[in-house]
Structures are given as C-alpha cells and as structure tokens.
Write a protein that holds these residues in place. Structure first.
Motif, mmCIF file in Angstrom:
data_model
loop_
_atom_site.group_PDB
_atom_site.id
_atom_site.type_symbol
_atom_site.label_atom_id
_atom_site.label_comp_id
_atom_site.label_asym_id
_atom_site.label_seq_id
_atom_site.Cartn_x
_atom_site.Cartn_y
_atom_site.Cartn_z
ATOM 1 N N LYS A 123 10.547 -28.946 136.211
ATOM 2 C CA LYS A 123 9.351 -29.611 136.742
ATOM 3 C C LYS A 123 8.172 -28.650 136.866
ATOM 4 C CE LYS A 123 9.468 -32.770 140.028
ATOM 5 N NZ LYS A 123 9.512 -33.453 141.356
ATOM 6 N N SER A 124 8.403 -27.447 137.379
ATOM 7 C CA SER A 124 7.316 -26.488 137.539
ATOM 8 C C SER A 124 6.670 -26.166 136.195
ATOM 9 C CB SER A 124 7.839 -25.204 138.192
ATOM 10 O OG SER A 124 6.816 -24.235 138.289
ATOM 11 N N PHE A 125 7.501 -25.957 135.176
ATOM 12 C CA PHE A 125 6.969 -25.670 133.846
ATOM 13 C C PHE A 125 6.224 -26.881 133.292
ATOM 14 C CE2 PHE A 125 7.562 -26.001 129.217
ATOM 15 C CZ PHE A 125 6.825 -24.889 128.815
ATOM 16 N N ALA A 126 6.767 -28.076 133.502
ATOM 17 C CA ALA A 126 6.136 -29.296 132.994
ATOM 18 C C ALA A 126 4.739 -29.482 133.581
ATOM 19 C CB ALA A 126 7.011 -30.509 133.305
ATOM 20 N N LEU A 127 4.608 -29.277 134.902
ATOM 21 C CA LEU A 127 3.302 -29.416 135.546
ATOM 22 C C LEU A 127 2.330 -28.372 135.027
ATOM 23 C CD1 LEU A 127 4.304 -30.152 139.265
ATOM 24 C CD2 LEU A 127 3.821 -31.778 137.416
ATOM 25 N N SER A 128 2.821 -27.158 134.819
ATOM 26 C CA SER A 128 1.973 -26.092 134.294
ATOM 27 C C SER A 128 1.528 -26.401 132.865
ATOM 28 C CB SER A 128 2.736 -24.765 134.341
ATOM 29 O OG SER A 128 1.905 -23.672 134.043
ATOM 30 N N LEU A 129 2.422 -26.980 132.066
ATOM 31 C CA LEU A 129 2.085 -27.338 130.688
ATOM 32 C C LEU A 129 1.015 -28.421 130.645
ATOM 33 C CD1 LEU A 129 2.608 -27.134 127.651
ATOM 34 C CD2 LEU A 129 4.491 -28.771 127.926
ATOM 35 N N VAL A 130 1.124 -29.418 131.514
ATOM 36 C CA VAL A 130 0.114 -30.472 131.566
ATOM 37 C C VAL A 130 -1.240 -29.886 131.961
ATOM 38 C CG1 VAL A 130 -0.601 -32.612 132.699
ATOM 39 C CG2 VAL A 130 1.797 -32.287 132.067
ATOM 40 N N ALA A 131 -1.229 -28.965 132.923
ATOM 41 C CA ALA A 131 -2.480 -28.343 133.370
ATOM 42 C C ALA A 131 -3.120 -27.522 132.256
ATOM 43 C CB ALA A 131 -2.225 -27.471 134.593
ATOM 44 N N ILE A 132 -2.311 -26.751 131.541
ATOM 45 C CA ILE A 132 -2.882 -25.901 130.491
ATOM 46 C C ILE A 132 -3.327 -26.736 129.299
ATOM 47 C CG2 ILE A 132 -0.929 -25.283 128.991
ATOM 48 C CD1 ILE A 132 -3.519 -22.924 130.612
ATOM 49 N N ILE A 174 -3.457 -18.554 127.752
ATOM 50 C CA ILE A 174 -4.508 -19.572 127.667
ATOM 51 C C ILE A 174 -5.296 -19.632 128.975
ATOM 52 C CG2 ILE A 174 -4.977 -22.034 127.329
ATOM 53 C CD1 ILE A 174 -2.487 -22.167 125.575
ATOM 54 N N SER A 175 -4.625 -19.454 130.093
ATOM 55 C CA SER A 175 -5.310 -19.442 131.387
ATOM 56 C C SER A 175 -6.335 -18.319 131.442
ATOM 57 C CB SER A 175 -4.300 -19.272 132.524
ATOM 58 O OG SER A 175 -3.413 -20.363 132.599
ATOM 59 N N LEU A 176 -5.938 -17.146 130.959
ATOM 60 C CA LEU A 176 -6.853 -16.005 130.945
ATOM 61 C C LEU A 176 -8.058 -16.291 130.044
ATOM 62 C CD1 LEU A 176 -7.481 -13.061 131.712
ATOM 63 C CD2 LEU A 176 -6.100 -12.353 129.742
ATOM 64 N N VAL A 177 -7.812 -16.866 128.874
ATOM 65 C CA VAL A 177 -8.898 -17.193 127.957
ATOM 66 C C VAL A 177 -9.860 -18.203 128.582
ATOM 67 C CG1 VAL A 177 -9.454 -18.265 125.732
ATOM 68 C CG2 VAL A 177 -7.555 -16.650 125.908
ATOM 69 N N SER A 178 -9.312 -19.160 129.353
ATOM 70 C CA SER A 178 -10.158 -20.187 129.975
ATOM 71 C C SER A 178 -11.156 -19.593 130.953
ATOM 72 C CB SER A 178 -9.287 -21.237 130.680
ATOM 73 O OG SER A 178 -8.734 -20.729 131.884
ATOM 74 N N VAL A 179 -10.839 -18.433 131.514
ATOM 75 C CA VAL A 179 -11.761 -17.757 132.427
ATOM 76 C C VAL A 179 -12.700 -16.824 131.668
ATOM 77 C CG1 VAL A 179 -11.909 -16.135 134.361
ATOM 78 C CG2 VAL A 179 -10.132 -17.904 134.347
ATOM 79 N N LEU A 180 -12.175 -16.110 130.663
ATOM 80 C CA LEU A 180 -12.994 -15.146 129.919
ATOM 81 C C LEU A 180 -14.002 -15.827 128.996
ATOM 82 C CD1 LEU A 180 -10.332 -12.446 128.933
ATOM 83 C CD2 LEU A 180 -11.966 -12.404 130.829
ATOM 84 N N ALA A 226 -11.750 -23.928 132.931
ATOM 85 C CA ALA A 226 -11.453 -22.802 133.813
ATOM 86 C C ALA A 226 -10.688 -23.266 135.046
ATOM 87 C CB ALA A 226 -12.752 -22.100 134.219
ATOM 88 N N GLY A 227 -11.114 -24.395 135.628
ATOM 89 C CA GLY A 227 -10.398 -24.921 136.785
ATOM 90 C C GLY A 227 -8.973 -25.295 136.446
ATOM 91 N N SER A 228 -8.784 -25.956 135.309
ATOM 92 C CA SER A 228 -7.436 -26.343 134.888
ATOM 93 C C SER A 228 -6.607 -25.132 134.492
ATOM 94 C CB SER A 228 -7.517 -27.319 133.708
ATOM 95 O OG SER A 228 -8.175 -28.504 134.068
ATOM 96 N N GLY A 229 -7.259 -24.129 133.875
ATOM 97 C CA GLY A 229 -6.533 -22.921 133.482
ATOM 98 C C GLY A 229 -5.989 -22.172 134.679
ATOM 99 N N VAL A 230 -6.836 -21.998 135.690
ATOM 100 C CA VAL A 230 -6.361 -21.382 136.934
ATOM 101 C C VAL A 230 -5.325 -22.289 137.592
ATOM 102 C CG1 VAL A 230 -7.049 -20.592 139.233
ATOM 103 C CG2 VAL A 230 -8.505 -20.099 137.257
ATOM 104 N N GLY A 231 -5.569 -23.604 137.492
ATOM 105 C CA GLY A 231 -4.630 -24.557 138.066
ATOM 106 C C GLY A 231 -3.253 -24.482 137.448
ATOM 107 N N ALA A 232 -3.171 -24.127 136.150
ATOM 108 C CA ALA A 232 -1.867 -24.002 135.490
ATOM 109 C C ALA A 232 -1.012 -22.920 136.142
ATOM 110 C CB ALA A 232 -2.057 -23.694 134.006
#
Length: 491
Positions: free
Chosen positions: A59-68, A258-264, A441-447
């Motif tokens: 579940k944790s991975f699934a939620l993170s995948l949806v966010a990213i 991808i999270s890092l890229v979303s911020v950079l 960026a919000g979703s990337g950090v959210g992941a």
C-alpha cells in the motif's frame, strides 16, 4: 498576453463570454473525466488483493506511485508548453495530447497487469503535458488582458473541469469497483474520445489565436533541435532503465529521482526566464513576484493532491461509506470536491465581478487558500482521533472538502489567470507549464511524504502538514504588499 490575442475570436455567445469558451469548457470537461475517473480507482487497483482482481502491491508503495504519477503528469507540461511555443502551436498541441491520453487509458483498460499500468501512465503523462497547459493558454487568448470578464471566464472554465471530475468517480469508480477494474479504465478512454470530438467540431470558434507557434524554431534548425532533445530524453530513459535492470536503482529509487527532478525543474526554469535576454525588465520583475506565489501553490497542491492517495486510503479503511442506509464505493468520496466546486464556484465568480478593482490582491488570495487547506487537514486530524479500527462518518470528509474547496477557488482559477498575466511574451505557453510545475513539485514531495502515513499515525500526519500550510499562509499575508509591487500593475 497581447492586447490583440482575442481579436479574431467571437467575443459573445457563451453566457456573455467568447464562443470559444464553450468548446474549451466541454473539451476540458471530458479530459478531466478521463483523468479523474482513472485516478479514482488507480490506487485501489494497485494495492488491493488479487482476489479482488487487483495487483496486490504494497500500500505504501502504491500510494507513492500514484503521487509520483501526478507529479510526472504536471512536469510534462513544460515540454508541452515548449512544443506549443516553438513547434506546434497551442491548438494542435491540445489535439495531439488528447489522442495520446485516449490511448493511455486504452492501455490501462487491457488486462495485462503492470505492463498495461506503466504503458498507460507514460502515454497519459505525455498527452497531458501537451493538452493541459495549452488549453488554459487558449482560454487566456480569448480575452484582452484588461477584460474584466477574464477571471470570471477562468472560473467558468474551472467549473467544466469539476463537472467532469464529479462524474468521473461515480462512473469509473462504480464500474471499476463493482464489476471490473479494466471496465472503469475503459470508461475513462471513452470520455477522452468524446472530448476530442467536441474539440474538433468547435475548433473554428477559437479563431486563429495560437494556431501557429508564437516563437517558432527556424525551419533549418527544427530537425536538429528536436533530434537533440529526443536523443537526450531517450538517453536519460535508457540510463534509468539500465540502473533498474542491474538492481542499482529500485522502484522507490526511481520515485525518489522523479521527486528530486520535480523540485529542481522549476528552479531551473525560473532561472532561465529571469536571465533570458528576451525577458524585459518589467517582465523580469513579474517573474520574480511569481516565485512566492509558486511556492504557495506547491504547498497547497502537496495537501490537495493527497485526495487520490492518503485521503483515498483513509476513505477505504477509516470511513463508514454509507449514508441513510445506502452504501457506496470508497471511490465515490472523490466526487465530493467537484460537487463543492460546482456549488460554490458561481458565487466566487460573481464575487470577483461584483468587487471589481476592490477584490483582494492575488498574493492575499493565495495566502487565504493556504490557511484554508491547512485548516482542512486539521479537521482530518480531529476525525482521526480514537481507535483506528472504528470507522468515522463520511460527513467529516464532506466538511473537510468544503473548507479545502474554498481554498482551491481562491488559488487555482486565480492562479491560471495571473499566470497568463505575468508570463513573459516569449514564454507564454511555457509559463503556463511552469504553473503546473507547482502541482508537480507538490505531488513530487508528496510522493515521499505519503510513505509516512498509516492509520495508526494519522493524527500526527494530518496535524503536522496542516500546521505547516497555515504557517506559510501567514507569511504570505505579511509579504503581500511587497509581492504586489513586483507585479508591476498586474492585479
């Protein structure tokens, strides 16, 4: 946006607005139906058990995948904006994007497991990158910059988004959770197909605005530039794929990257626009003013976009999904927010028209939005009190979404409008892509953040995020006058 951008379009015909607004309204309605219909059931399809016809992922991975996935969708808007500005023009970009989105949902509708998921998500990411920023640019092009109907027009457009968002979980969620997940994804594909039909039939009402790129690549350079971009993109994909195959980079590592890229990416993009020789002094000041608005928007979307992840999981395991003796699938919860939008958006549209020049400055609207989204998470903190095994009334989510929706109406349609006003002429569509990078960026950090959620620590999770949003909102209130001065006459 130039003063002549709307000259060639019919200026009356849709509730006192340009006729082209109706075409864009219904095109976006069906595109959002497809997007939110799929998203309403994606997390459940990923983490529920194989006995339920799902994939049974952690579940944790699934939620993170949806966010990213959400972050990737909005990051792709930068590329879509560039293609519209330099190669395609916004009108063709919207059409090609819709075609890719439709085929992405078709891939998800095929019963081929994770292969269908990854293929479908990639196609939807690419298609949304072309369609999403450019359809908003087309809305802005229907109005002169000083047209008092402008904010009202964007709010009406936003109602179309939310009408599609309201219908999507009810149709795709019902079909997916009740009958077959792939049937739900198939309904999303049909929705996008309808959107394409509407766009093709009504495209003439858009006039010649954005039918060609405003800053086209010279013909002799086009092949070379596009070839280099394609080579770099394919090379990056190949490197990541190789690292995954070799076991150096796992699935969570890809998400972190991808999270890092979303911020950079937005940091780099702001730097390019501010330093560009094509950006005038006034435009440069406006871009600088846009930075704190961008940060505020990213924080807002960090919380708001958890509707399809943490809030969805909360509705699945902590909420009594019944009312007056009627039971409903957890995915139906995601229709609450668009219902609120449809009910409240006309009031906001009338309010801005009534207030006219007396309405709050844009930075203050953003600040109020942060205060409200923070409050909505504090309400979730209260709802999470007690034994995690005891389900709470779904009315808690209704109240939470009411507060969050008021914040959304202070930020999202207003943000679309102010972005078209603050955008440098040479970066018109690309700046709209930058606006969607705030969501990325919000979703990337959210992941990353959503991994810390569980039923047991829900109180702390919602409380901390709510407090951070409120603190940033207070800071924005304090800085409103300084930001407004930098906007150089833009309200």
């Amino acid at each position: 946006m130039s003063a002549t951008s709307a000259v060639s379009t019919p200026q009356r015909g849709f509730f006192g607005h340009p006729r082209g607004l109706s075409t864009l309204f219904f095109t976006e309605l069906w595109e959002r139906f497809s997007y939110y219909g799929m998203k309403a059931i994606l997390a459940y399809y990923l983490y529920r058990s194989a006995d339920e016809g799902a994939l049974g992922l952690d579940k944790s991975f699934a939620l993170s995948l949806v966010a990213i996935y959400g972050a990737s969708v909005y990051m792709s808007g930068v590329g879509g904006g560039w293609l519209a500005d330099r190669v395609l023009g916004a009108q063709r970009a919207v059409f090609y994007g819709g075609v890719l989105i439709m085929f992405g949902h078709v891939a998800l509708a095929l019963p081929i497991g994770l292969a269908g998921v990854y293929t479908g998500l990639v196609l939807i990411v690419l298609g949304t990158g072309l369609l999403k920023p450019n359809i908003s640019t087309l809305v802005g092009g229907l109005y002169r910059q000083d047209d008092p109907r402008r904010d009202s027009g964007f709010t009406i457009f936003y109602m179309g988004i939310n009408l599609g968002s309201f219908l999507a979980p009810l149709v795709c969620g019902f079909l997916g959770e009740t009958y077959d997940w792939h049937l739900g994804f198939g309904a999303a594909a049909v929705g996008m197909a309808l959107g394409l039909v509407v766009y093709l039939v009504g495209r003439r009402g858009l006039g010649d605005w954005a039918s060609v790129p405003p800053n086209p690549l010279p013909a002799e350079e086009r092949g070379r530039v596009i070839g280099r971009i394609a080579a770099v993109a394919l090379g990056a994909v190949a490197v990541v794929a190789l690292l995954v195959v070799l076991g150096v980079l796992g699935a969570e590592g890809v998400i972190n990257l991808i999270s890092l890229v979303s911020v950079l990416l937005p940091i780099g993009y702001f730097t390019v626009m501010i330093r560009s020789k094509r950006t005038t002094e006034v435009e440069r000041s406006r871009v600088i003013a846009y930075v704190p608005l961008f940060i505020a928007a990213a924080m807002f979307w960090l919380l708001f976009e958890q509707s399809a992840t943490v809030i969805a999981a909360f509705a699945d395991t902590r909420v009594d999904n019944s009312f007056l003796g009627l039971s409903f699938p957890p995915s139906f919860i995601q229709s609450i927010n668009p219902v609120m939008i449809i009910a409240v958006a006309p009031l906001f549209a009338l309010l801005w028209v009534k207030l006219g020049r007396r309405q709050p400055a844009t930075p203050r609207k953003f600040a109020y939005a942060l205060l409200l989204v923070g409050l909505s998470f504090l309400l979730m903190m209260v709802a999470s009190q007690g034994d995690p095994a005891v389900r709470v009334s779904f009315l808690w989510l209704v109240l939470m979404y009411l507060v969050m929706t008021c914040g959304e109406l202070l930020l999202s349609p207003v943000g679309l409008s102010v972005t078209t006003k603050l955008a440098p002429r040479a970066f018109a569509s690309q700046t709209m892509g930058l606006w969607f990078l705030a969501t990325a960026a919000g979703s990337g950090v959210g992941a990353i953040v959503v991994r810390f959620y569980s039923d047991e620590n829900a109180v702390a999770y919602f409380g901390v995020l709510g407090a951070v949003a409120i603190g940033l909102g207070v800071a924005l209130v304090v800085g409103t006058k300084a930001i407004h001065r930098l906007m150089r006459g833009v309200d």
